[in-house]
Scaffold this motif. Structure first.
Motif, PDB file in Angstrom:
ATOM      1  N   ALA A  34     -42.258 102.091 -44.329  1.00  0.00           N
ATOM      2  CA  ALA A  34     -42.238 103.430 -43.732  1.00  0.00           C
ATOM      3  C   ALA A  34     -43.523 104.185 -44.053  1.00  0.00           C
ATOM      4  N   ARG A  35     -43.971 104.100 -45.294  1.00  0.00           N
ATOM      5  CA  ARG A  35     -45.182 104.825 -45.696  1.00  0.00           C
ATOM      6  C   ARG A  35     -46.427 104.232 -45.045  1.00  0.00           C
ATOM      7  N   ALA A  36     -46.495 102.904 -44.995  1.00  0.00           N
ATOM      8  CA  ALA A  36     -47.658 102.264 -44.378  1.00  0.00           C
ATOM      9  C   ALA A  36     -47.747 102.632 -42.895  1.00  0.00           C
ATOM     10  N   LEU A  39     -56.023 109.110 -48.992  1.00  0.00           N
ATOM     11  CA  LEU A  39     -54.976 109.596 -48.091  1.00  0.00           C
ATOM     12  C   LEU A  39     -53.578 109.226 -48.576  1.00  0.00           C
ATOM     13  N   PRO A  40     -53.301 107.983 -48.997  1.00  0.00           N
ATOM     14  CA  PRO A  40     -51.952 107.669 -49.509  1.00  0.00           C
ATOM     15  C   PRO A  40     -51.561 108.533 -50.709  1.00  0.00           C
ATOM     16  N   GLU A  41     -52.504 108.784 -51.609  1.00  0.00           N
ATOM     17  CA  GLU A  41     -52.201 109.625 -52.775  1.00  0.00           C
ATOM     18  C   GLU A  41     -51.896 111.051 -52.330  1.00  0.00           C
ATOM     19  N   PHE A  42     -52.652 111.555 -51.352  1.00  0.00           N
ATOM     20  CA  PHE A  42     -52.418 112.906 -50.847  1.00  0.00           C
ATOM     21  C   PHE A  42     -51.036 113.026 -50.217  1.00  0.00           C
ATOM     22  N   LEU A  43     -50.656 112.015 -49.430  1.00  0.00           N
ATOM     23  CA  LEU A  43     -49.390 112.075 -48.707  1.00  0.00           C
ATOM     24  C   LEU A  43     -48.189 111.841 -49.604  1.00  0.00           C
ATOM     25  N   PHE A  44     -48.303 110.909 -50.554  1.00  0.00           N
ATOM     26  CA  PHE A  44     -47.121 110.469 -51.281  1.00  0.00           C
ATOM     27  C   PHE A  44     -47.267 110.482 -52.806  1.00  0.00           C
ATOM     28  N   GLY A  45     -48.361 110.992 -53.323  1.00  0.00           N
ATOM     29  CA  GLY A  45     -48.546 111.040 -54.776  1.00  0.00           C
ATOM     30  C   GLY A  45     -47.653 112.087 -55.408  1.00  0.00           C
ATOM     31  N   TYR A  69     -39.401 103.994 -58.090  1.00  0.00           N
ATOM     32  CA  TYR A  69     -38.748 105.151 -57.466  1.00  0.00           C
ATOM     33  C   TYR A  69     -39.771 106.278 -57.476  1.00  0.00           C
ATOM     34  N   ALA A  70     -40.384 106.544 -56.324  1.00  0.00           N
ATOM     35  CA  ALA A  70     -41.583 107.381 -56.265  1.00  0.00           C
ATOM     36  C   ALA A  70     -41.288 108.871 -56.127  1.00  0.00           C
TER      37      ALA A  70
END
Length: 336
Positions: free
Chosen positions: A176-178, A200-206, A249-250
């Motif tokens: 889903a995240r990718a 970008l991944p850290e910004f969206l889901f960090g 578990y993020a």
């Protein structure tokens, strides 16, 4: 009840054949997976009702950080989450209006008069958008996950589906995240802003590292300034650790934090700790100091002991099912 292979095949089809003009469907898929992990007493063949209110809250949490400006300091703008360069999705717009008031922490949002309004926006967006469109594949309605019963105020996952979401949680959220990231990059009006930036991944889901800073002095007090894992006296290099690893578990849960010396934290990394540590964590954080942790950290991170227990039970169940190794110390592992 469908098989695990059919479940995975369906999710793959959903991501390939679904008509995704915005990012809502990725968020909904992620939100359903999160709720399945956080729900206690989910059996292999059970159905699971999930209220619209719970799903809307999950959607808010997923989009909260994403409403912030993105980019280098000299060129920060908001990323668009749909194909229309002139319009932003409703949840992002609502969240951004709240953040402009100076409220940047979502856990503080729950105590503010803004929560009811922004939650209503999220629930309306959910019902008008992804809830009844997620399962339209190649223009055809295929309700593998849940029936489309619009007369209810909840969805009910079909028998066995919640169990598969729990079993394949990491795979589902990764996919889903990718796909979410790829979709954002694919919008032409985002490309000049995203460019080649690798964060970008850290910004969206960090996660919010400020929360760890707030937790540290409290954990020092609770643990009497000793490492949670080895018991040695802590020095200035002590580090806040996610007991259930963030890689598994993020999301930050206040009762999931422990304080460890750097050597133990670096050694444990993304492993689950042994049952000996698990029982100690439950007694320390979920029983003896549960109320204190909630009182001190609820303004910064989500604090819910029942959810922490459910996530822990899920993580260790997956470890047992896959015969994983559990971390005991810097030189010792034990079979789950």
């Amino acid at each position: 009840m469908k098989s695990a292979i059919e479940f995975i095949a369906y999710v793959q089809r959903l991501l390939v054949e679904g008509d995704f003009t915005a990012t809502y469907k990725y968020a909904l898929l992620h939100a359903i997976a999160d709720v399945c992990v956080e729900s206690p007493n989910v059996t292999v063949n059970s159905k699971l009702p999930i209220s619209f209110d719970v799903l809307a809250d999950k959607m808010l949490r997923l989009y909260w950080n994403q409403a912030r400006p993105f980019g280098v300091q000299s060129n920060q703008q908001q990323l668009h989450q749909n194909s229309d360069s002139q319009k932003q999705i409703a949840i992002i717009t609502a969240v951004q209006s709240i953040q402009k008031t100076g409220l940047y922490n979502i856990n503080q949002l729950y105590k503010s008069p803004h929560y009811k309004t922004v939650h209503s926006v999220a629930k309306t967006a959910l019902k008008n958008g992804p809830l009844w469109r997620l399962q339209i594949l190649a223009k055809k309605e295929e309700c593998f996950l849940y029936p489309h019963d619009k007369s209810q105020r909840h969805i009910e996952l079909n028998a066995g589906v919640a169990g598969y979401f729990r079993e394949f949680y990491h795979l589902i959220t990764y996919l889903a995240r990718a796909a979410w990231i790829d979709k954002i990059i694919s919008f032409k009006h985002n490309q000049y802003l995203v460019g080649a930036q690798a964060n970008l991944p850290e910004f969206l889901f960090g996660h919010d590292r400020k929360a760890l800073a707030y937790a540290k002095p409290l954990l020092q007090e609770i643990q009497k300034d000793s490492c949670f894992y080895c018991g040695k006296k802590l020095d200035q290099h002590s580090e806040v650790d996610h007991f259930i690893p963030f890689a598994k578990y993020a999301f930050d849960l206040g009762h999931n934090f422990v304080l460890a010396d750097r050597a133990c934290n670096n050694s444990k990394r993304d492993y689950l700790a042994s049952y000996e540590h698990k029982y100690k964590w439950e007694e320390n954080n979920l029983v003896n100091h549960a109320k204190l942790i909630t009182a001190e950290l609820a303004s910064y991170v989500e604090c819910d002991t029942e959810k922490s227990i459910a996530v822990s039970d899920w993580a260790y169940q997956i470890a047992r099912n896959s015969a994983s190794n559990l971390w005991q110390s810097k030189s010792e592992f034990r079979l789950a």
